[in-house]
Design a protein around this motif. Structure first.
Motif, short mmCIF file in Angstrom:
data_model
loop_
_atom_site.label_atom_id
_atom_site.label_comp_id
_atom_site.label_asym_id
_atom_site.label_seq_id
_atom_site.Cartn_x
_atom_site.Cartn_y
_atom_site.Cartn_z
N ALA A 176 -122.25 -10.90 110.83
CA ALA A 176 -121.77 -9.54 110.64
C ALA A 176 -122.94 -8.58 110.54
N LEU A 177 -122.76 -7.37 111.07
CA LEU A 177 -123.77 -6.32 110.93
C LEU A 177 -123.78 -5.78 109.51
N GLN A 178 -122.62 -5.80 108.88
CA GLN A 178 -122.51 -5.26 107.52
C GLN A 178 -121.37 -5.96 106.81
N SER A 179 -121.55 -6.23 105.54
CA SER A 179 -120.51 -6.81 104.70
C SER A 179 -120.28 -5.90 103.51
N ILE A 180 -119.03 -5.48 103.32
CA ILE A 180 -118.68 -4.57 102.24
C ILE A 180 -117.90 -5.36 101.20
N LYS A 181 -118.42 -5.39 99.96
CA LYS A 181 -117.81 -6.17 98.89
C LYS A 181 -116.83 -5.31 98.11
N PHE A 182 -115.66 -5.88 97.78
CA PHE A 182 -114.64 -5.17 97.02
C PHE A 182 -114.37 -5.87 95.69
N GLY A 183 -115.42 -6.27 95.01
CA GLY A 183 -115.29 -6.89 93.71
C GLY A 183 -114.50 -8.18 93.79
N THR A 184 -113.50 -8.29 92.92
CA THR A 184 -112.65 -9.48 92.92
C THR A 184 -111.30 -9.20 93.60
N GLY A 185 -111.14 -8.01 94.18
CA GLY A 185 -109.88 -7.66 94.83
C GLY A 185 -109.87 -8.06 96.29
N PHE A 186 -108.74 -7.77 96.94
CA PHE A 186 -108.55 -8.13 98.33
C PHE A 186 -108.14 -6.90 99.13
N ILE A 187 -108.64 -6.82 100.35
CA ILE A 187 -108.18 -5.80 101.29
C ILE A 187 -107.09 -6.44 102.14
N LEU A 188 -105.90 -5.83 102.13
CA LEU A 188 -104.74 -6.39 102.80
C LEU A 188 -104.43 -5.72 104.13
N SER A 189 -105.03 -4.55 104.36
CA SER A 189 -104.83 -3.84 105.63
C SER A 189 -106.04 -2.96 105.88
N LEU A 190 -106.38 -2.79 107.16
CA LEU A 190 -107.49 -1.89 107.51
C LEU A 190 -107.26 -1.30 108.89
N GLN A 191 -107.88 -0.15 109.12
CA GLN A 191 -107.78 0.53 110.40
C GLN A 191 -109.10 1.21 110.73
N LEU A 192 -109.53 1.09 111.97
CA LEU A 192 -110.70 1.79 112.49
C LEU A 192 -110.25 2.92 113.40
N THR A 193 -110.92 4.04 113.34
CA THR A 193 -110.65 5.15 114.24
C THR A 193 -111.90 6.03 114.31
N PHE A 194 -111.85 7.04 115.17
CA PHE A 194 -112.92 8.03 115.22
C PHE A 194 -112.46 9.28 114.49
N ILE A 195 -113.41 9.90 113.77
CA ILE A 195 -113.09 11.21 113.19
C ILE A 195 -112.72 12.14 114.33
N SER A 196 -111.69 12.92 114.15
CA SER A 196 -111.11 13.74 115.21
C SER A 196 -112.16 14.52 115.98
N ALA A 197 -112.10 14.39 117.32
CA ALA A 197 -112.99 15.12 118.25
C ALA A 197 -114.45 14.75 118.08
N THR A 198 -114.75 13.60 117.52
CA THR A 198 -116.13 13.14 117.37
C THR A 198 -116.22 11.69 117.81
N SER A 199 -117.42 11.16 117.78
CA SER A 199 -117.63 9.74 118.06
C SER A 199 -118.09 9.00 116.82
N VAL A 200 -117.77 9.57 115.65
CA VAL A 200 -118.15 8.95 114.38
C VAL A 200 -117.03 8.03 113.90
#
Length: 841
Positions: A171-195
């Motif tokens: 992985a390029l980056q690993s983001i830790k969320f303590g002892t919790g779990f991420i159950l859903s995620l979504q990637l997108t671009f900020i509107s009208a940008t490439s960020v």
């Protein structure tokens, strides 16, 4: 058995004609392809184009046909354990025939694959295996460079970011969320940008927003509002350019968040001197095109309409208006454990979001829905539930121009190991049993020629182990109970089957009427009951007529009432569960432990049953007379569980049985006197197999029988003086001996022989292996075994093959013309498959 003019050689080929498998019970296991070609394909086919779903350890691709009837067109085994999530990726490519998708599973792997539209082949691109736990959900973006940016949430509390072209292993980056779990995620671009922007919903009831800055995702803000686990997220951009994030939760609420570019970097209370009540703004700053830009997040609306946990959420895809401009319809689809889907839409005058459509089920014995999707054109909605079933609705237009939603045909299948299959004696339909406690009937719909689930004769309370056909209109099944249950086809189902599939059952109906036998109209299951009770045309259903205590009006477990159907298309899931049951006509008692194997003679007059056994006293095979349902006798010939039995396919006067004790036994019937004698049997000294014998079958001319074992061998047995080993044979074998054997690369768990011989008298053999492969071979006594073709784990099964059986009467007029033989298989991967084997003329 017939000899036809073809030669079995290495030019033999095979293709998958039908695949049936239920969807995995995870919220992210279905995704519809949203692209321009798929949208055009949706309009052309009147369905919804392509969608993916997770099927045990594999990924299946489904195509909606012109008449809106979907079917599985491709599947690929990508993982070593259950697939939890799938996701199409939008790839900017010159080839419109190439699609990409992601899948993540319990095996800790995140796989990126290509799907070729033209060839319908799936090709693995890369696989990331650096997670320490199951992949829960995943998503991806296509960057301006054409590279993918991927994200996955795992059970080890990490969200990992990947870019395949840079590093295909870590992985390029690993983001830790303590002892919790991420159950859903979504990637997108900020509107009208490439960020890139990443939204993560977790078990802390918060939505965490991350923005990619200088190649790394940095936390921008956390959104509060939900009061329970967040199970779904979906981004879109409205026609004004604002971003909308929809979230759903186990608190039964749906929230829509509006993300807009704010001219003020910091909210100033002095700008609201009148004290007007306004929604609270959450503000974050992101670097866009080397400038710091402030964004505000407000709650657009909070939607409440579901009465259960909301697991699925999906925005209507963008559409093109008459001028060719892309616009975003303000429609949101949600699915809940309350067994309903809702389409939400703002009122045109007030802008207040309202429930515009609610579809689903009321009552019944099913659990709720795990996820939902709009089709590419938005004219089909789909949900999947706990039982692996799909619920599909199509938006149709009447002759008067009115639009309304109608339930459509959906793919279906087992959601547990498929343990046994059996053909109708005429080869018009196929029955299967499974650990999902159902018996299902599959047949080809004559309008398209494609196979669908046409009935669910048995919905039980125990895992089903085996079945046997007793003629065309009856079957027996065995489960993890001590009882063998016998079922009779009801009249309403028979009429629909003949109409939809041209099953040619009029002669059977005529014979039954001639004999004065009555047929039930259908069947119903009482609350908490295990027996399908017959319902007759002139008798209303009253499950509690003979009970002292009547069910309360709000009884949790209500009866399943039968209603006659007049079908023009394959039945939907609710009809399969309630209106295609077969009435139970007999219960056969006699075994001391759970039923494990069943077999019936070709005439359907004798049924053999066996149960689990750890000592000879319990390993007896009980023979039943199917006219009187009395026990004929009990055959004691094994010391451990009888695994499989097979009657000789033409005369039906010999019964072959194989056991965990590594032996086989052969009994012969005298139908005139009713006598049953042991013809031959192996013991510890004469056994050739060194491990458990899993399967057995006969050649169509009854000259040979086969046994298949964990020791990787398939052995051909015959009765002659030239059997393998030569010399005098032991008395117990009565002249029978091994005349040929073949060794495979894996344990052989299933074996079958075709009813068709080639012009040289060679048999067509199929051997199913422990790893899921199926090997097609030819065999005769003089030349031995010749391997012709191998169906790999993508075309066949990706887990152990449980049963192989060639279609009877494969040499019909169609088979003579095209030299096609049909083979059915089932396996521990929850799949039932049919293959068309093309023979060389």
């Amino acid at each position: 058995m017939n000899n036809i003019s073809f030669e079995l050689n290495n030019t033999l080929s095979a293709k998958t004609a039908f695949t049936s498998c239920g969807c995995n019970r995870t919220p992210s296991s279905v995704h519809w392809l949203q692209d321009s070609q798929n949208e055009n394909q949706a309009e052309e086919h009147g369905g919804g184009g392509l969608f993916l779903y997770a099927a045990r350890n594999s990924v299946a691709v489904v195509l909606s046909e012109r008449n809106g009837a979907p079917r599985v067109i491709s599947s690929h085994s990508l993982h070593k354990d259950r697939v939890n999530c799938v996701r199409w990726l939008q790839k900017s490519t010159n080839s419109s025939q190439l699609c990409y998708f992601l899948s993540g599973g319990v095996d800790k792997a995140l796989c990126l694959c290509k799907y070729h539209r033209k060839t319908r082949e799936i090709e693995s691109v890369c696989c990331f295996k650096d997670s320490q736990s199951s992949v829960i959900c995943c998503d991806g973006l296509t960057l301006k460079s054409g590279q993918f940016l991927l994200a996955s949430a795992c059970g080890d509390s990490y969200v990992r970011i990947y870019q395949p072209d840079k590093d295909a292993e870590k992985a390029l980056q690993s983001i830790k969320f303590g002892t919790g779990f991420i159950l859903s995620l979504q990637l997108t671009f900020i509107s009208a940008t490439s960020v890139p922007m990443l939204a993560c919903g977790g078990d802390d009831a918060k939505i965490h927003i991350f923005i990619q800055q200088a190649g790394q995702f940095v936390k921008a803000i956390s959104l509060h509002g939900h009061e329970d686990w967040i199970r779904g997220l979906d981004f879109t951009t409205d026609d004004k350019g604002d971003m909308l994030l929809a979230s759903c939760s186990q608190d039964c609420f749906v929230r829509i968040w509006r993300i807009t570019e704010s001219p003020n970097k910091v909210p100033d209370p002095s700008q609201n001197p009148s004290g007007e009540i306004k929604l609270k703004e959450n503000v974050f700053v992101a670097e866009v095109n080397e400038k710091n830009v402030t964004f505000s997040v407000t709650v657009e609306t909070v939607l409440y309409g579901h009465e259960g946990w909301v697991y699925g959420i999906h925005w209507h895809p963008k559409v093109l208006d008459a001028s060719g401009t892309s616009r975003q319809p303000m429609k949101l689809l949600t699915a809940s454990m309350d067994k309903t889907m809702i389409i939400w839409q703002p009122d045109a005058d007030t802008g207040v979001w309202e429930e515009r459509l609610r579809v689903g089920e009321v009552g019944g014995n099913t659990l709720g829905l795990y996820g939902c999707q709009f089709s590419a054109g938005g004219r089909t909605i789909l949900a999947h539930g706990y039982h692996g079933a799909f619920t599909l609705w199509n938006l149709t237009t009447s002759s008067s121009g009115d639009e309304h939603w109608c339930r459509g045909i959906a793919v279906s299948g087992h959601f547990g190991d498929v343990t046994d299959i059996a053909w109708d004696p005429e080869g018009h339909f196929l029955l299967s049993t499974s650990f999902d406690q159902t018996t299902r009937l599959f047949a080809p719909w004559k309008e398209t020629g494609n196979w669908y689930e046409m009935g669910r004769p048995q919905v039980h309370g125990y895992d089903l182990q085996c079945l046997a056909m007793l003629g065309r209109l009856s079957f027996a099944s065995g489960a993890d109970e001590k009882v063998v249950r016998v079922f009779q086809c009801p009249l309403n189902f028979l009429e629909n089957l003949d109409k939809l599939c041209d099953a040619k059952i009029s002669s059977e109906l005529h014979q039954m009427k001639k004999e004065g036998r009555t047929m039930a109209e259908g069947a119903s299951v009482p609350a908490l009951g295990l027996s399908n009770k017959a319902v007759f045309a002139d008798q209303p259903v009253d499950m509690y007529a003979d009970k002292d205590v009547q069910p309360a009006a709000n009884e949790q477990y209500t009866e399943s009432s039968f209603r006659p159907l007049d079908l023009t298309v394959p039945p939907s899931e609710d009809n399969l569960l309630q209106n295609t049951l077969w009435p139970e006509t007999q219960k056969l008692y006699g075994h001391g432990f759970e039923i494990f194997a069943l077999a019936a003679n070709p005439q359907g007059t004798i049924l053999a049953s066996a149960c689990k056994a750890t000592k000879p006293d319990y390993a007896g095979i009980i023979l039943w007379d199917t006219k009187t349902w009395q026990q004929i006798t009990t055959l004691y010939c094994h010391s451990l569980t009888v695994v499989q039995m097979a009657f000789s396919p033409v005369s039906g006067d010999r019964l072959l049985s194989v056991s965990r004790d590594r032996t086989w036994a052969l009994h012969q019937f005298d139908y005139t006197s009713g006598a049953v004698d042991k013809l031959a049997a192996t013991d510890k000294k004469t056994a050739v197999h060194s491990r458990i014998i899993w399967s057995c079958c006969w050649t169509p001319d009854e000259a040979f029988f086969l046994t298949a074992s964990r020791d990787k061998k398939v052995i051909f047995w015959c009765r002659n003086e030239d059997s393998l080993g030569g010399g005098d044979q032991p008395a117990g074998l009565n002249g029978y001996g091994a005349c040929s054997q073949a060794t495979f690369s894996q344990s052989v768990t299933a074996v079958g022989v075709s009813y068709v011989l080639d012009s040289s008298g060679r048999y067509l053999l199929a051997a199913g292996l422990e790893n899921g492969e199926i090997t097609l071979c030819s065999w005769n006594k003089s030349e031995g075994l010749t391997q012709l073709h191998v169906l790999d784990t993508n075309m066949a099964h990706h887990l152990t093959v449980r049963k192989l059986i060639f279609r009877p009467n494969s040499n019909t007029s169609e088979g003579h013309t095209n030299n096609v033989v049909k083979l059915a298989s089932c396996g521990q991967d929850h799949q039932v498959k049919l293959y068309d084997i093309m023979l060389t003329g």
